[in-house]
Motif scaffolding. Structure first.
Motif, mmCIF file in Angstrom:
data_model
loop_
_atom_site.group_PDB
_atom_site.id
_atom_site.type_symbol
_atom_site.label_atom_id
_atom_site.label_comp_id
_atom_site.label_asym_id
_atom_site.label_seq_id
_atom_site.Cartn_x
_atom_site.Cartn_y
_atom_site.Cartn_z
ATOM 1 N N ALA A 1 87.329 16.485 -19.782
ATOM 2 C CA ALA A 1 85.946 16.019 -19.891
ATOM 3 C C ALA A 1 85.973 14.570 -20.366
ATOM 4 O O ALA A 1 86.952 14.116 -20.943
ATOM 5 N N MET A 2 84.897 13.879 -20.136
ATOM 6 C CA MET A 2 84.798 12.485 -20.537
ATOM 7 C C MET A 2 84.663 12.401 -22.048
ATOM 8 O O MET A 2 83.679 12.886 -22.615
ATOM 9 N N PRO A 3 85.638 11.820 -22.749
ATOM 10 C CA PRO A 3 85.502 11.680 -24.199
ATOM 11 C C PRO A 3 84.402 10.679 -24.540
ATOM 12 O O PRO A 3 84.187 9.707 -23.815
ATOM 13 N N ILE A 4 83.718 10.922 -25.628
ATOM 14 C CA ILE A 4 82.672 10.022 -26.110
ATOM 15 C C ILE A 4 83.120 9.489 -27.462
ATOM 16 O O ILE A 4 83.619 10.246 -28.296
ATOM 17 N N TYR A 5 82.952 8.203 -27.668
ATOM 18 C CA TYR A 5 83.350 7.571 -28.927
ATOM 19 C C TYR A 5 82.171 6.814 -29.512
ATOM 20 O O TYR A 5 81.391 6.202 -28.787
ATOM 21 N N GLU A 6 82.085 6.838 -30.817
ATOM 22 C CA GLU A 6 81.048 6.105 -31.529
ATOM 23 C C GLU A 6 81.727 5.069 -32.400
ATOM 24 O O GLU A 6 82.675 5.375 -33.120
ATOM 25 N N THR A 7 81.275 3.831 -32.293
ATOM 26 C CA THR A 7 81.771 2.766 -33.160
ATOM 27 C C THR A 7 80.619 2.394 -34.093
ATOM 28 O O THR A 7 79.561 3.023 -34.064
ATOM 29 N N GLU A 8 80.812 1.374 -34.876
ATOM 30 C CA GLU A 8 79.759 0.972 -35.809
ATOM 31 C C GLU A 8 78.447 0.651 -35.087
ATOM 32 O O GLU A 8 77.383 1.072 -35.511
ATOM 33 N N ARG A 9 78.532 -0.072 -33.963
ATOM 34 C CA ARG A 9 77.321 -0.512 -33.264
ATOM 35 C C ARG A 9 77.094 0.122 -31.903
ATOM 36 O O ARG A 9 75.999 -0.008 -31.348
ATOM 37 N N PHE A 10 78.111 0.793 -31.347
ATOM 38 C CA PHE A 10 78.027 1.216 -29.949
ATOM 39 C C PHE A 10 78.417 2.666 -29.750
ATOM 40 O O PHE A 10 79.139 3.257 -30.539
ATOM 41 N N LEU A 11 77.931 3.185 -28.634
ATOM 42 C CA LEU A 11 78.335 4.495 -28.146
ATOM 43 C C LEU A 11 79.113 4.242 -26.858
ATOM 44 O O LEU A 11 78.619 3.572 -25.949
ATOM 45 N N LEU A 12 80.337 4.739 -26.805
ATOM 46 C CA LEU A 12 81.133 4.652 -25.582
ATOM 47 C C LEU A 12 81.025 6.007 -24.915
ATOM 48 O O LEU A 12 81.474 7.014 -25.454
ATOM 49 N N ARG A 13 80.375 6.011 -23.757
ATOM 50 C CA ARG A 13 80.029 7.259 -23.082
ATOM 51 C C ARG A 13 80.217 7.090 -21.588
ATOM 52 O O ARG A 13 80.505 6.002 -21.097
ATOM 53 N N GLU A 14 80.006 8.187 -20.878
ATOM 54 C CA GLU A 14 80.097 8.158 -19.427
ATOM 55 C C GLU A 14 79.066 7.172 -18.855
ATOM 56 O O GLU A 14 77.964 7.033 -19.380
ATOM 57 N N ILE A 15 79.439 6.495 -17.783
ATOM 58 C CA ILE A 15 78.498 5.619 -17.079
ATOM 59 C C ILE A 15 77.639 6.509 -16.198
ATOM 60 O O ILE A 15 78.147 7.338 -15.451
ATOM 61 N N ARG A 16 76.326 6.357 -16.312
ATOM 62 C CA ARG A 16 75.384 7.201 -15.579
ATOM 63 C C ARG A 16 74.696 6.406 -14.469
ATOM 64 O O ARG A 16 74.599 5.190 -14.535
ATOM 65 N N ILE A 17 74.153 7.139 -13.513
ATOM 66 C CA ILE A 17 73.368 6.498 -12.447
ATOM 67 C C ILE A 17 72.196 5.728 -13.061
ATOM 68 O O ILE A 17 71.836 4.657 -12.569
ATOM 69 N N SER A 18 71.656 6.210 -14.143
ATOM 70 C CA SER A 18 70.542 5.508 -14.800
ATOM 71 C C SER A 18 70.969 4.152 -15.372
ATOM 72 O O SER A 18 70.127 3.328 -15.708
ATOM 73 N N ASP A 19 72.286 3.897 -15.462
ATOM 74 C CA ASP A 19 72.809 2.600 -15.928
ATOM 75 C C ASP A 19 72.959 1.600 -14.777
ATOM 76 O O ASP A 19 73.383 0.466 -15.007
ATOM 77 N N ALA A 20 72.668 2.015 -13.557
ATOM 78 C CA ALA A 20 72.984 1.205 -12.379
ATOM 79 C C ALA A 20 72.414 -0.208 -12.446
ATOM 80 O O ALA A 20 73.102 -1.166 -12.074
ATOM 81 N N ASP A 21 71.181 -0.377 -12.908
ATOM 82 C CA ASP A 21 70.595 -1.723 -12.951
ATOM 83 C C ASP A 21 71.353 -2.639 -13.907
ATOM 84 O O ASP A 21 71.653 -3.794 -13.564
ATOM 85 N N ASP A 22 71.671 -2.124 -15.104
ATOM 86 C CA ASP A 22 72.411 -2.937 -16.072
ATOM 87 C C ASP A 22 73.848 -3.179 -15.610
ATOM 88 O O ASP A 22 74.399 -4.267 -15.792
ATOM 89 N N PHE A 23 74.463 -2.163 -15.008
ATOM 90 C CA PHE A 23 75.820 -2.283 -14.483
ATOM 91 C C PHE A 23 75.849 -3.348 -13.389
ATOM 92 O O PHE A 23 76.717 -4.228 -13.378
ATOM 93 N N TYR A 24 74.893 -3.289 -12.482
ATOM 94 C CA TYR A 24 74.806 -4.279 -11.411
ATOM 95 C C TYR A 24 74.544 -5.682 -11.982
ATOM 96 O O TYR A 24 75.151 -6.666 -11.526
ATOM 97 N N ALA A 25 73.687 -5.780 -12.980
ATOM 98 C CA ALA A 25 73.404 -7.089 -13.587
ATOM 99 C C ALA A 25 74.691 -7.731 -14.105
ATOM 100 O O ALA A 25 74.901 -8.938 -13.935
ATOM 101 N N ASN A 26 75.557 -6.939 -14.713
ATOM 102 C CA ASN A 26 76.834 -7.473 -15.210
ATOM 103 C C ASN A 26 77.763 -7.853 -14.066
ATOM 104 O O ASN A 26 78.350 -8.938 -14.058
ATOM 105 N N LEU A 27 77.934 -6.937 -13.107
ATOM 106 C CA LEU A 27 78.914 -7.148 -12.045
ATOM 107 C C LEU A 27 78.446 -8.114 -10.960
ATOM 108 O O LEU A 27 79.230 -8.484 -10.088
ATOM 109 N N SER A 28 77.206 -8.532 -11.016
ATOM 110 C CA SER A 28 76.710 -9.521 -10.051
ATOM 111 C C SER A 28 76.607 -10.912 -10.681
ATOM 112 O O SER A 28 76.356 -11.890 -9.974
ATOM 113 N N ASP A 29 76.840 -11.010 -11.972
ATOM 114 C CA ASP A 29 76.747 -12.284 -12.680
ATOM 115 C C ASP A 29 78.044 -13.082 -12.481
ATOM 116 O O ASP A 29 79.121 -12.620 -12.852
#
Length: 187
Positions: A9-37
């Protein structure tokens, strides 16, 4: 050591400021914004995306990559609103050789705020723990001293320059090979 599927299963990690989690389809706009910059992708090893649908296809392929021990990638999401600001993960995962390459990209608005360092420390624990890695590699552009500093901060050492190792944006690029061995990990 076993070379069977390590991450069921996809491990989830929590840091002081962030959650490291599975990338979801609902992240597509932000993911695209990064990868198109263009500036974010300047040293990433691939040309910026020009079609939002490609970001969706990349997200959809992540689960199969993990199940087949080829790659694993996390969304770096802000704790306060679960919004993706970057991704981090392993690719070129060689289960039999107990090694993988780590890489990350962070939204430009969050550069120089310790995001990559904080996320990298969390995924190193997964690499040397659940994934059973002995060696974690990273390739950095010699023209990207910020990324080299992040890697050095968590213990990576420069091993050499791979001349004209990568090809993107219609030209060849050198790469600094950096590595961290399990015996040397301080994260």
């Amino acid at each position: 050591m076993s070379t069977e599927t390590i991450l069921q299963a996809m491990p989830i990690y929590e840091t002081e400021r962030f959650l490291l989690r599975e990338i979801r389809i609902s992240d597509a706009d932000d993911f695209y914004a990064n990868l198109s910059d263009e500036e974010t992708m300047r040293y990433y090893g691939m040309a910026p995306l020009t079609e939002p649908e490609k970001a969706v296809k990349m997200i959809e392929s992540r689960d199969l990559d993990r199940q087949e021990n080829r790659a694993v990638r996390w969304a770096i999401a802000r704790k306060e609103d679960d919004r993706l600001i970057g991704t981090i993960g392993y690719h070129h995962w060689d289960v039999r050789a107990f090694r993988a390459e780590v890489g990350y990209e962070i939204n430009r608005a969050y550069w120089n705020q310790g995001v990559a360092t904080e996320a990298l420390r969390a995924v190193l624990r997964c690499g040397f723990g659940e994934m059973g890695l002995n060696r974690i590699e990273a390739l950095a552009s010699p023209e990207n001293p910020s990324s080299i500093r992040v890697l050095e901060k968590v213990g990576f050492r420069k091993e050499g320059i791979l001349q004209e190792y990568m090809h993107y944006n219609d030209r060849f690029h050198d790469a600094v090979m950096m590595a961290l061995l399990k015996r040397d990990d301080q994260a």
